[in-house]
Scaffold this motif. Structure first.
Motif, PDB file in Angstrom:
ATOM      1  N   LYS A   1      40.738  37.437  40.915  1.00 39.64           N
ATOM      2  CA  LYS A   1      40.413  38.279  39.762  1.00 39.64           C
ATOM      3  C   LYS A   1      39.844  39.590  40.276  1.00 39.64           C
ATOM      4  CE  LYS A   1      38.390  36.545  36.093  1.00 39.64           C
ATOM      5  NZ  LYS A   1      37.331  36.026  35.181  1.00 39.64           N
ATOM      6  N   ALA A   2      40.318  40.706  39.711  1.00 39.07           N
ATOM      7  CA  ALA A   2      39.813  42.044  40.034  1.00 39.07           C
ATOM      8  C   ALA A   2      39.156  42.603  38.780  1.00 39.07           C
ATOM      9  CB  ALA A   2      40.949  42.949  40.489  1.00 39.07           C
ATOM     10  N   ILE A   3      37.887  43.008  38.909  1.00 33.79           N
ATOM     11  CA  ILE A   3      37.121  43.516  37.770  1.00 33.79           C
ATOM     12  C   ILE A   3      36.652  44.929  38.086  1.00 33.79           C
ATOM     13  CG2 ILE A   3      35.100  43.155  36.308  1.00 33.79           C
ATOM     14  CD1 ILE A   3      35.210  40.185  37.237  1.00 33.79           C
ATOM     15  N   LEU A   4      36.906  45.854  37.185  1.00 31.18           N
ATOM     16  CA  LEU A   4      36.454  47.229  37.353  1.00 31.18           C
ATOM     17  C   LEU A   4      34.961  47.283  37.052  1.00 31.18           C
ATOM     18  CD1 LEU A   4      37.329  50.140  37.943  1.00 31.18           C
ATOM     19  CD2 LEU A   4      37.703  50.412  35.501  1.00 31.18           C
ATOM     20  N   LEU A   5      34.159  47.623  38.044  1.00 32.31           N
ATOM     21  CA  LEU A   5      32.714  47.682  37.849  1.00 32.31           C
ATOM     22  C   LEU A   5      32.380  48.777  36.840  1.00 32.31           C
ATOM     23  CD1 LEU A   5      31.410  47.161  41.485  1.00 32.31           C
ATOM     24  CD2 LEU A   5      31.573  45.498  39.643  1.00 32.31           C
ATOM     25  N   GLY A   6      31.508  48.467  35.929  1.00 28.83           N
ATOM     26  CA  GLY A   6      31.143  49.393  34.869  1.00 28.83           C
ATOM     27  C   GLY A   6      31.942  49.160  33.598  1.00 28.83           C
ATOM     28  N   LEU A   7      33.086  48.508  33.720  1.00 32.07           N
ATOM     29  CA  LEU A   7      33.915  48.139  32.567  1.00 32.07           C
ATOM     30  C   LEU A   7      34.354  46.687  32.747  1.00 32.07           C
ATOM     31  CD1 LEU A   7      36.195  51.299  32.232  1.00 32.07           C
ATOM     32  CD2 LEU A   7      34.340  50.630  30.712  1.00 32.07           C
ATOM     33  N   PRO A   8      33.451  45.734  32.565  1.00 33.08           N
ATOM     34  CA  PRO A   8      33.754  44.343  32.872  1.00 33.08           C
ATOM     35  C   PRO A   8      34.889  43.743  32.049  1.00 33.08           C
ATOM     36  CG  PRO A   8      31.649  44.517  31.737  1.00 33.08           C
ATOM     37  CD  PRO A   8      32.101  45.912  32.056  1.00 33.08           C
ATOM     38  N   ASP A   9      35.217  44.342  30.903  1.00 37.32           N
ATOM     39  CA  ASP A   9      36.344  43.828  30.131  1.00 37.32           C
ATOM     40  C   ASP A   9      37.681  44.371  30.642  1.00 37.32           C
ATOM     41  OD1 ASP A   9      35.529  46.357  29.197  1.00 37.32           O
ATOM     42  OD2 ASP A   9      36.537  46.052  27.282  1.00 37.32           O
ATOM     43  N   CYS A  10      37.636  45.232  31.634  1.00 39.49           N
ATOM     44  CA  CYS A  10      38.836  45.787  32.249  1.00 39.49           C
ATOM     45  C   CYS A  10      39.066  45.037  33.563  1.00 39.49           C
ATOM     46  CB  CYS A  10      38.649  47.284  32.497  1.00 39.49           C
ATOM     47  SG  CYS A  10      40.169  48.131  32.921  1.00 39.49           S
ATOM     48  N   GLN A  11      39.980  44.060  33.524  1.00 38.31           N
ATOM     49  CA  GLN A  11      40.210  43.217  34.689  1.00 38.31           C
ATOM     50  C   GLN A  11      41.658  42.797  34.789  1.00 38.31           C
ATOM     51  OE1 GLN A  11      38.395  39.138  33.849  1.00 38.31           O
ATOM     52  NE2 GLN A  11      36.880  40.487  32.969  1.00 38.31           N
ATOM     53  N   GLY A  12      41.997  42.301  35.952  1.00 32.33           N
ATOM     54  CA  GLY A  12      43.335  41.787  36.192  1.00 32.33           C
ATOM     55  C   GLY A  12      43.241  40.557  37.063  1.00 32.33           C
ATOM     56  N   SER A  13      44.276  39.741  37.034  1.00 33.24           N
ATOM     57  CA  SER A  13      44.285  38.552  37.869  1.00 33.24           C
ATOM     58  C   SER A  13      45.689  38.325  38.403  1.00 33.24           C
ATOM     59  CB  SER A  13      43.795  37.332  37.088  1.00 33.24           C
ATOM     60  OG  SER A  13      44.644  37.086  35.991  1.00 33.24           O
ATOM     61  N   GLY A  14      45.751  37.567  39.493  1.00 33.20           N
ATOM     62  CA  GLY A  14      47.031  37.269  40.105  1.00 33.20           C
ATOM     63  C   GLY A  14      46.872  36.250  41.205  1.00 33.20           C
ATOM     64  N   ASN A  15      47.975  35.952  41.848  1.00 30.64           N
ATOM     65  CA  ASN A  15      47.959  34.988  42.941  1.00 30.64           C
ATOM     66  C   ASN A  15      47.423  35.586  44.231  1.00 30.64           C
ATOM     67  OD1 ASN A  15      49.012  32.810  41.439  1.00 30.64           O
ATOM     68  ND2 ASN A  15      51.069  33.654  41.642  1.00 30.64           N
ATOM     69  N   THR A  16      47.442  36.916  44.332  1.00 30.76           N
ATOM     70  CA  THR A  16      46.936  37.609  45.512  1.00 30.76           C
ATOM     71  C   THR A  16      46.031  38.755  45.069  1.00 30.76           C
ATOM     72  OG1 THR A  16      48.734  39.223  45.607  1.00 30.76           O
ATOM     73  CG2 THR A  16      49.089  37.138  46.791  1.00 30.76           C
ATOM     74  N   GLU A  17      45.277  39.294  46.023  1.00 32.53           N
ATOM     75  CA  GLU A  17      44.421  40.440  45.730  1.00 32.53           C
ATOM     76  C   GLU A  17      45.259  41.625  45.256  1.00 32.53           C
ATOM     77  OE1 GLU A  17      41.748  43.405  48.391  1.00 32.53           O
ATOM     78  OE2 GLU A  17      41.374  41.265  48.711  1.00 32.53           O
ATOM     79  N   THR A  18      46.390  41.834  45.886  1.00 28.58           N
ATOM     80  CA  THR A  18      47.271  42.949  45.514  1.00 28.58           C
ATOM     81  C   THR A  18      47.759  42.804  44.080  1.00 28.58           C
ATOM     82  OG1 THR A  18      47.966  43.206  47.810  1.00 28.58           O
ATOM     83  CG2 THR A  18      49.390  44.178  46.140  1.00 28.58           C
ATOM     84  N   GLU A  19      48.189  41.603  43.701  1.00 29.17           N
ATOM     85  CA  GLU A  19      48.645  41.372  42.324  1.00 29.17           C
ATOM     86  C   GLU A  19      47.520  41.616  41.319  1.00 29.17           C
ATOM     87  OE1 GLU A  19      50.323  37.489  41.778  1.00 29.17           O
ATOM     88  OE2 GLU A  19      51.902  37.841  43.254  1.00 29.17           O
ATOM     89  N   ALA A  20      46.324  41.158  41.646  1.00 31.58           N
ATOM     90  CA  ALA A  20      45.185  41.332  40.747  1.00 31.58           C
ATOM     91  C   ALA A  20      44.856  42.810  40.571  1.00 31.58           C
ATOM     92  CB  ALA A  20      43.975  40.567  41.278  1.00 31.58           C
ATOM     93  N   ILE A  21      44.880  43.577  41.658  1.00 30.32           N
ATOM     94  CA  ILE A  21      44.584  45.015  41.582  1.00 30.32           C
ATOM     95  C   ILE A  21      45.681  45.746  40.828  1.00 30.32           C
ATOM     96  CG2 ILE A  21      44.355  47.129  42.955  1.00 30.32           C
ATOM     97  CD1 ILE A  21      42.798  45.430  44.999  1.00 30.32           C
ATOM     98  N   GLU A  22      46.941  45.357  41.024  1.00 31.50           N
ATOM     99  CA  GLU A  22      48.039  45.992  40.289  1.00 31.50           C
ATOM    100  C   GLU A  22      47.901  45.737  38.792  1.00 31.50           C
ATOM    101  OE1 GLU A  22      51.647  44.562  42.065  1.00 31.50           O
ATOM    102  OE2 GLU A  22      51.389  45.810  43.841  1.00 31.50           O
ATOM    103  N   GLN A  23      47.543  44.506  38.423  1.00 32.38           N
ATOM    104  CA  GLN A  23      47.356  44.191  37.009  1.00 32.38           C
ATOM    105  C   GLN A  23      46.154  44.946  36.440  1.00 32.38           C
ATOM    106  OE1 GLN A  23      46.153  40.226  35.665  1.00 32.38           O
ATOM    107  NE2 GLN A  23      47.941  40.280  34.319  1.00 32.38           N
ATOM    108  N   LEU A  24      45.086  45.041  37.217  1.00 38.45           N
ATOM    109  CA  LEU A  24      43.915  45.814  36.794  1.00 38.45           C
ATOM    110  C   LEU A  24      44.299  47.276  36.591  1.00 38.45           C
ATOM    111  CD1 LEU A  24      40.891  46.353  36.334  1.00 38.45           C
ATOM    112  CD2 LEU A  24      40.648  46.481  38.810  1.00 38.45           C
TER     113      LEU A  24
END
Length: 62
Positions: A31-54
């Motif tokens: 899970k990748a969470i944008l600090l300061g905007l906790p409702d803005c997040q993404g998830s994936g099978n890898t860190e790259t996928e999570a950041i792309e979704q975020l």
């Protein structure tokens, strides 16, 4: 749970830098969470996928 805070440089806005919290979930996903905007997040099978979704979530929100 492992927590990592990273700086992520957005390619569409090169002057913008975002602090992102990376969480490795117990089910093996990431899970990748944008600090300061906790409702803005993404998830994936890898860190790259999570950041792309975020990134897509952030672009939609802006």
């Amino acid at each position: 749970m492992n927590l990592t805070i990273k700086n992520y440089h957005n390619n569409t806005a090169p002057k913008s830098t975002y602090d992102v919290l990376i969480e490795n979930q117990q089910d093996g996903t990431v899970k990748a969470i944008l600090l300061g905007l906790p409702d803005c997040q993404g998830s994936g099978n890898t860190e790259t996928e999570a950041i792309e979704q975020l990134s897509q979530t952030l672009l939609t929100r802006l």
